[in-house]
Design a protein around this motif. Structure first.
Motif, PDB file in Angstrom:
ATOM      1  N   HIS A 188      -5.569  -3.877   2.470  1.00 24.96           N
ATOM      2  CA  HIS A 188      -4.198  -3.604   2.050  1.00 24.96           C
ATOM      3  C   HIS A 188      -4.194  -2.711   0.811  1.00 24.96           C
ATOM      4  CE1 HIS A 188      -0.140  -5.186   0.541  1.00 24.96           C
ATOM      5  NE2 HIS A 188       0.093  -4.374   1.512  1.00 24.96           N
ATOM      6  N   THR A 189      -5.043  -3.074  -0.153  1.00 22.06           N
ATOM      7  CA  THR A 189      -5.113  -2.301  -1.395  1.00 22.06           C
ATOM      8  C   THR A 189      -5.646  -0.895  -1.130  1.00 22.06           C
ATOM      9  OG1 THR A 189      -5.679  -4.395  -2.439  1.00 22.06           O
ATOM     10  CG2 THR A 189      -5.914  -2.416  -3.792  1.00 22.06           C
ATOM     11  N   GLU A 229      -3.141   1.861   0.030  1.00 23.83           N
ATOM     12  CA  GLU A 229      -1.978   2.213  -0.803  1.00 23.83           C
ATOM     13  C   GLU A 229      -1.824   3.738  -0.961  1.00 23.83           C
ATOM     14  OE1 GLU A 229      -1.766   0.271  -4.572  1.00 23.83           O
ATOM     15  OE2 GLU A 229       0.295   0.925  -4.927  1.00 23.83           O
ATOM     16  N   PHE A 283       0.360   5.328   1.559  1.00 22.04           N
ATOM     17  CA  PHE A 283       1.801   5.164   1.348  1.00 22.04           C
ATOM     18  C   PHE A 283       2.306   6.104   0.245  1.00 22.04           C
ATOM     19  CE2 PHE A 283       3.224   1.707   4.089  1.00 22.04           C
ATOM     20  CZ  PHE A 283       2.007   1.352   4.640  1.00 22.04           C
ATOM     21  N   ASP A 284       1.458   6.358  -0.748  1.00 16.76           N
ATOM     22  CA  ASP A 284       1.828   7.338  -1.776  1.00 16.76           C
ATOM     23  C   ASP A 284       1.953   8.727  -1.145  1.00 16.76           C
ATOM     24  OD1 ASP A 284       1.737   5.369  -3.671  1.00 16.76           O
ATOM     25  OD2 ASP A 284      -0.348   5.758  -4.234  1.00 16.76           O
ATOM     26  N   ALA A 291       8.488   4.364   1.760  1.00 16.10           N
ATOM     27  CA  ALA A 291       7.080   3.911   1.768  1.00 16.10           C
ATOM     28  C   ALA A 291       6.737   3.066   0.548  1.00 16.10           C
ATOM     29  CB  ALA A 291       6.146   5.116   1.868  1.00 16.10           C
ATOM     30  N   TYR A 301       5.543  -0.982   1.504  1.00 10.75           N
ATOM     31  CA  TYR A 301       4.142  -1.343   1.289  1.00 10.75           C
ATOM     32  C   TYR A 301       4.035  -2.759   0.707  1.00 10.75           C
ATOM     33  CZ  TYR A 301      -0.484  -1.487  -0.849  1.00 10.75           C
ATOM     34  OH  TYR A 301      -1.746  -1.865  -1.221  1.00 10.75           O
ATOM     35  N   TRP A 361       4.708  -5.739   7.206  1.00 18.85           N
ATOM     36  CA  TRP A 361       3.392  -5.923   7.816  1.00 18.85           C
ATOM     37  C   TRP A 361       3.471  -6.843   9.015  1.00 18.85           C
ATOM     38  CZ3 TRP A 361       0.216  -2.316   6.697  1.00 18.85           C
ATOM     39  CH2 TRP A 361       0.346  -1.649   5.468  1.00 18.85           C
TER      40      TRP A 361
END
Lengths: 189, 193
Positions: free
Chosen positions: B34-35, B38, B41-42, B125, B129, B135
């Motif tokens: 998940h991390t 990121e 999503f940026d 986004a 996130y 999710w």
């Protein structure tokens, strides 16, 4: 007329249940979710009927049978959509009654209703001579295409209601204020 | 050939295995993965879609509406084909005539829903996130697509008379449940955060 609608909305807004529903996170969201999810039944089935008339879906299934057999789930879906729609209006009556998009949506719903009536009338008048044809007669195809266009626009208007572009308190032009039903000196809700 | 090893249920077994792997993945190594995603999503936020979605509210709203239209088409095909499998509607028509003809509409509806969904995801986004419900929706959507293309369609390609009626009915119920759950979770994203 706008004043009468406004007074009616204010009267509805005074009910305890209206405020309770508006302020209830789960209740309001469940009702709205149900309203949107019934699109998948009512509108989805209606779209299939329209596509059949246009010769895109189920060309090997008699068109009048598709229309008649799918009528029941479609009307059940519409029944739930109308009920939840009324509840959503009841929860926020003043803002909804003064939403330009809500008003356009209502007009389009009436147009869609008239179009559906005409479609069924033409189907009944034309008998069953074409029901096994892959494509329906021109008049019925036109009604089906109009139905697809109208309902897509209704969905767009329904989505736009959530946005505040034409809200009365934002200071609209005289025309927009009239069409949206803004009332001079109205209380902020 | 895997078919010769696993028999006629190859795709079903592979799809089921993928579902299990996805669930294990989500319940165990979810946090580090998940991390690590990121930045994706940026990037989505900085993309053209993200720019349009965040700065042009009307465009976002129109795309949202077409997302709903796509969902309506998915709903219509699910109601017609699974309703027929359950023996609830169009019972005077052979199931094959209904089921086969809904495939193409379903495919196009899914493409419309996915493409509009990607645009919308780019517009929000930075918010989605961090939303669990997003999710869950992605998980359900993946499960739905795996179920549709890995289990339901291969199953329904066989002669329907050769399949146990209860298997057909359970498949129809599962299909209705998974797609309406996807839609409901999508709606709930709007209420979260």
């Amino acid at each position: 007329m706008n004043q009468v609608i406004y007074n009616f909305a204010v009267w509805l807004d005074g009910f305890e249940w209206s405020t309770a529903m508006h302020e209830s996170y789960y209740m309001y969201n469940w009702v709205e979710s149900t309203h949107v999810l019934t699109l998948m039944v009512s509108l989805g089935v209606l779209f299939l009927i329209d596509l059949r008339m246009l010769g895109i879906a189920f060309p090997n299934v008699p068109s009048t049978q598709i229309a008649r057999r799918l009528n029941l789930p479609m009307w059940i879906g519409f029944g739930v959509a109308i009920t939840t729609g009324l509840l959503l209006f009841y929860a926020i009556p003043v803002r909804n009654s003064q939403s330009l998009w809500f008003r356009v949506k209502l007009v389009l719903l009436v147009c869609a209703g008239i179009n559906a009536y005409l479609l069924h009338k033409r189907m009944n008048e034309s008998g069953s001579s074409w029901e096994n044809d892959a494509v329906a007669p021109k008049q019925i195809r036109t009604s089906a295409a109009v139905s697809l266009g109208l309902w897509t626009t209704i969905v767009i208007c329904g989505r736009f209601i959530a946005y505040d572009w034409f809200d009365c308190e934002l200071g609209q032009s005289a025309f927009i204020s009239f069409v949206a039903g803004c009332v001079d000196g109205q209380t902020q809700f | 050939m895997p078919t010769s090893i696993l028999g006629p249920y190859t795709r079903t077994i592979i799809a089921a295995a993928l579902v299990v792997v996805t669930i294990v993945f989500c319940l165990t190594i979810r946090i580090p993965v998940h991390t690590s995603i990121e930045p994706l999503f940026d990037w989505m936020t900085a993309s053209w879609f993200g720019y349009i979605g965040t700065t042009w509210g009307a465009a976002f709203a129109v795309v949202e509406a077409f997302h709903l239209v796509g969902l309506a088409f998915i709903g219509g095909t699910v109601v017609a084909s699974d309703g027929r499998l359950l023996g609830l509607i169009l019972t005077d028509q052979p199931p094959r005539a209904i089921i086969d003809k809904t495939y193409r509409i379903f495919n196009w509806a899914l493409i419309l829903t996915l493409s509009t969904g990607i645009f919308m995801a780019c517009g929000v986004a930075g918010k989605i996130y961090f939303l669990k419900v997003f999710w869950y929706k992605m998980l359900t959507l993946c499960a739905g697509m795996l179920f549709e293309y890995g289990i339901r369609r291969p199953l329904l390609e066989k002669e329907l008379e050769d399949i146990n009626p209860w298997v057909l009915k359970l498949t129809a119920v599962a299909s209705v449940m998974v797609w309406f759950t996807v839609a409901a979770l999508g709606r709930w994203i709007g209420y979260s955060g």
